[in-house]
Design a protein around this motif. Structure first.
Motif, PDB file in Angstrom:
ATOM      1  N   LEU A  13      37.925  41.308  32.309  1.00  6.54           N
ATOM      2  CA  LEU A  13      38.236  40.103  33.070  1.00  6.54           C
ATOM      3  C   LEU A  13      39.722  40.040  33.404  1.00  6.54           C
ATOM      4  O   LEU A  13      40.114  39.649  34.517  1.00  6.54           O
ATOM      5  CB  LEU A  13      37.819  38.862  32.271  1.00  6.54           C
ATOM      6  N   TYR A  14      40.561  40.458  32.447  1.00  9.48           N
ATOM      7  CA  TYR A  14      42.000  40.465  32.687  1.00  9.48           C
ATOM      8  C   TYR A  14      42.346  41.459  33.785  1.00  9.48           C
ATOM      9  O   TYR A  14      43.212  41.202  34.626  1.00  9.48           O
ATOM     10  CB  TYR A  14      42.724  40.821  31.395  1.00  9.48           C
ATOM     11  N   TYR A  15      41.655  42.584  33.777  1.00  5.94           N
ATOM     12  CA  TYR A  15      41.875  43.607  34.808  1.00  5.94           C
ATOM     13  C   TYR A  15      41.561  43.060  36.199  1.00  5.94           C
ATOM     14  O   TYR A  15      42.313  43.264  37.150  1.00  5.94           O
ATOM     15  CB  TYR A  15      41.006  44.825  34.483  1.00  5.94           C
ATOM     16  N   PHE A  16      40.451  42.322  36.318  1.00  6.14           N
ATOM     17  CA  PHE A  16      40.092  41.767  37.615  1.00  6.14           C
ATOM     18  C   PHE A  16      41.090  40.707  38.060  1.00  6.14           C
ATOM     19  O   PHE A  16      41.341  40.537  39.260  1.00  6.14           O
ATOM     20  CB  PHE A  16      38.688  41.167  37.556  1.00  6.14           C
ATOM     21  N   LYS A  17      41.662  39.980  37.103  1.00  5.91           N
ATOM     22  CA  LYS A  17      42.656  38.958  37.446  1.00  5.91           C
ATOM     23  C   LYS A  17      43.994  39.593  37.817  1.00  5.91           C
ATOM     24  O   LYS A  17      44.726  39.066  38.652  1.00  5.91           O
ATOM     25  CB  LYS A  17      42.848  38.006  36.271  1.00  5.91           C
TER      26      LYS A  17
END
Length: 257
Positions: A164-168
């Protein structure tokens, strides 16, 4: 002659340093931890100087998986029976220490409170969370860690939070670049999972092939947003490849141009 001697000494030092590198050996790295038991010591737990293997077969334990799609790639997250592992100076939960001395096991005499930690791993060691440890590794649990698999059928030691952090973090071009950034900024402990020692990509795919026919649900996420859930008849998927294809096809159909 003097330069030649210095070169020889340097080479010997390099070989000596290489010999000091710790190569994980699975169950061979596991050692017992003792605690006082009357006038003697007994084995209270097991720990590892590297990482623990599983003492049992890996399985996916739920009848559903999560599909994530973003940046042109699909990811499957499935719940397994593999327990989490903790690297710390005490055991998770009990906060007890590991004494590897089976004749002393923490009884250091009058007024001495400084503990004797294990010689095998120094102050820190790996242990099982919410799982019984044996001389062979961590026992399976009913609800273990989630395992992240990329669309080229490779397992990742990054967590759901990391994905999720990667997508953000749109400036990160890949999960690999994200991991490199996390290591550089000392944040990897928040997003990193310790997978069982010796777990390979093909092992997870094989387990996924066994689980695929009973997977009857899939939650679909476009980057960080959950879009929909789908139900399937038992036996709809015959392999892990089928599951990943369904995830990727959905993502490509919903991706914003």
């Amino acid at each position: 002659m003097y330069k030649k001697a210095l070169l020889t000494i340097s080479l010997l030092a390099a070989f000596a340093s290489a010999a000091m590198i710790r190569i994980p050996q699975g169950a061979k790295d596991i050692f017992p931890c003792y605690e006082p038991h009357g006038h003697f010591c007994k084995i209270a737990n097991y720990a590892s100087s590297t990482t623990m293997p599983m003492d049992g077969a890996l399985e996916f334990v739920e009848n559903k998986v999560d599909c994530f799609y973003g940046e042109g790639h699909a990811y499957i997250i499935a719940r397994s029976n593999a327990p989490e592992q903790i690297r710390d100076s005490v055991f998770w939960g009990s906060k007890s220490r590991c004494y590897d001395d089976n004749t002393n096991c923490g009884n250091l005499g009058e007024g001495v409170e400084v503990p004797r930690y294990t010689k095998n791993s120094g102050l820190y060691f790996y242990s099982c969370k919410n799982s019984k440890a044996t001389a062979k590794g961590c026992k399976p649990v009913e609800k273990g860690m989630e395992i992240l698999v990329t669309d080229d059928l490779k397992i990742s030691n990054l967590s759901r939070e990391a994905l999720l952090y990667y997508f953000k973090a749109s400036q990160r071009k890949s999960l690999d670049s994200l991991m490199a950034w996390l290591l550089k900024n000392h944040k990897s402990q928040d997003f990193h999972q310790t997978l069982p020692w010796g777990l390979k990509d093909e092992d997870v795919v094989k387990v996924g092939n066994s689980a695929a026919p009973r997977w009857t649900g899939m939650d679909f996420y476009l980057r960080t947003k959950k879009i929909e859930s789908k139900s399937y008849k038992r036996g709809n998927f015959s392999s892990f490849v089928d599951v990943m294809k369904a995830c990727k096809d959905w993502g490509m159909a919903h991706e914003v141009p």
